[in-house]
Design an enzyme around this catalytic site. Structure first.
Site: not given
Length: 401
Positions: A147, A318, A351
């Site tokens: 991330s 995602d 995600h």
């Protein structure tokens, strides 16, 4: 062998030009350092240095109830702490032991609040470099992050390209798109619009819990996919035993309290117990500001000095950090003659996949650390007819031992 420490790096100048007299970094290490086996792990937005399980951790470490990547990092795991010296440092601006807005300003004796300098991902990288210097670590075998931690990884490659042998950016991108910037803006407005925020100087008084709760709920929606939300919640009622504290409005009592609402309320309550609202403002701004090409002609130019190997992992479900965004970074690496591979994982977890599917994340990371990228550009399936041949999704089976 594991350690949990805080080190004072002394005076630190942020990229904004502002300086604080003391920057303390909270960090954890796992394994023994042998000179060439250091692996730096960069945590995600609200993570801490507590990346792996520790025998002395008890029920809670650094405000978190469990290690955030405990199924990936540890003895005998993908990032094997019996083989590698793993370092994970909490970033400046956070509230998990490293100096941030909730820390005491030595010049006033009061918490910094919003007098704390603006923080960038570049500040995180420079602080990590100074920490590694303190630990006697020069060139690192690998830097890994997911991330915004993956953005931190990319910043290492442009800022200290000679210091990294291998790198892995998991569920990350060269920059956020406009939709994510917009949602982060709404989340921050929820905090600053809370009457208890008080310009960021709320310490010692009522805290802006409602604003932080709404911000976290927006974040959780960003981390999930439509498929995962449909599977988890659908349109189901949460049931009579799950009753919200009070309806959101008078008419709300007539309508069902749905499972998805109950989930968001639960996550918000947990988050406000452990995280600082100002830190959320600072860290999301650092993420929003990151642009790999800033100061360079292009992303490829930013990566051009890196002579090591780069692995990108992305997840098909995602929409926060998309497959296409990861492929754009991989293509920039190819243009810059970086040895790069892009591993695409079939997943509908959104995600959150990089945290909740360790069985898919671990094997490619393990192979990267052990043998590098050789042979990893070949797919075990044919790419779609209209796809670029250099972008063939790589499946987990290729990395099986």
């Amino acid at each position: 062998m594991t350690t949990k420490e805080t080190v004072d790096l002394g005076e630190f100048q942020f990229e904004s030009g502002e300086t604080i007299p003391n920057l303390e970094i909270a960090y954890e290490t796992y394994g023994d350092f042998t000179g060439d086996n250091a692996v730096l792990i960069c945590h995600a937005l609200t993570g801490s240095a507590h990346v792996a399980r520790r025998p002395d951790a008890g029920t809670e470490t650094a405000g978190q109830a469990r290690a955030w990547w405990g199924d990936v990092v540890g003895p005998g795991k993908a990032i094997d702490t019996s083989e590698y010296f793993v370092v994970c440092a909490n970033v400046p601006g956070s509230c998990y032991g490293t100096t941030g807005p909730s820390s005491t300003n030595p010049e006033t004796g009061e918490p910094y609040g919003t007098d704390f300098p603006p923080v960038t991902i570049g500040d995180w990288t420079r602080a990590q470099r100074r920490l590694l210097d303190e630990l006697g670590v020069g060139r690192i075998h690998a830097v890994v992050g997911g991330s915004v931690g993956g953005m931190n990884v990319l910043d290492w490659l442009r800022r200290f390209p000679d210091d990294v042998e291998r790198a892995a950016g998991v569920a990350t991108a060269a920059r956020l798109d406009a939709q994510c910037l917009a949602l982060d803006t709404i989340a921050r407005r929820a905090i600053t619009g809370d009457p208890n925020w008080n310009g960021g100087h709320y310490y010692g008084g009522p805290e802006p819990e409602e604003g932080l709760a709404r911000a976290r709920q927006i974040g959780h929606v960003m981390y999930l996919s439509k498929a995962s939300m449909a599977r988890k919640f659908g349109r189901r009622s949460a049931g009579r035993e799950a009753v919200r504290d009070e309806p959101t409005d008078p008419a709300g009592a007539f309508f069902p309290y749905r499972e998805v609402e109950s989930y968001l309320d639960y996550q918000a309550e947990k988050f406000t117990d452990r995280f600082d609202a100002n830190s959320y403002l600072y860290l999301t701004r650092a993420m929003d500001d990151f642009d790999l090409s800033a100061g360079y002609e292009s992303d490829a130019d930013a990566l051009a000095a890196f002579e090591g190997e780069l692995l990108l992992l992305s997840f098909t479900g995602d929409w926060h950090f998309t497959v296409e965004q990861a492929e754009a970074v991989a293509e920039a690496g190819r243009v810059a003659d970086v040895d790069v591979a892009h591993h695409v994982v079939e997943s509908d977890h959104g995600h959150d996949a990089f945290l909740v599917e360790p069985e898919k994340v671990g094997p490619p990371l393990s192979e990267l650390l052990a043998t590098g990228l050789e042979g990893r550009m070949i797919s075990d399936t044919e790419p779609e007819s209209d796809a670029d041949e250099s972008f063939a999704p790589v499946h987990t089976s290729l990395f099986s031992r």
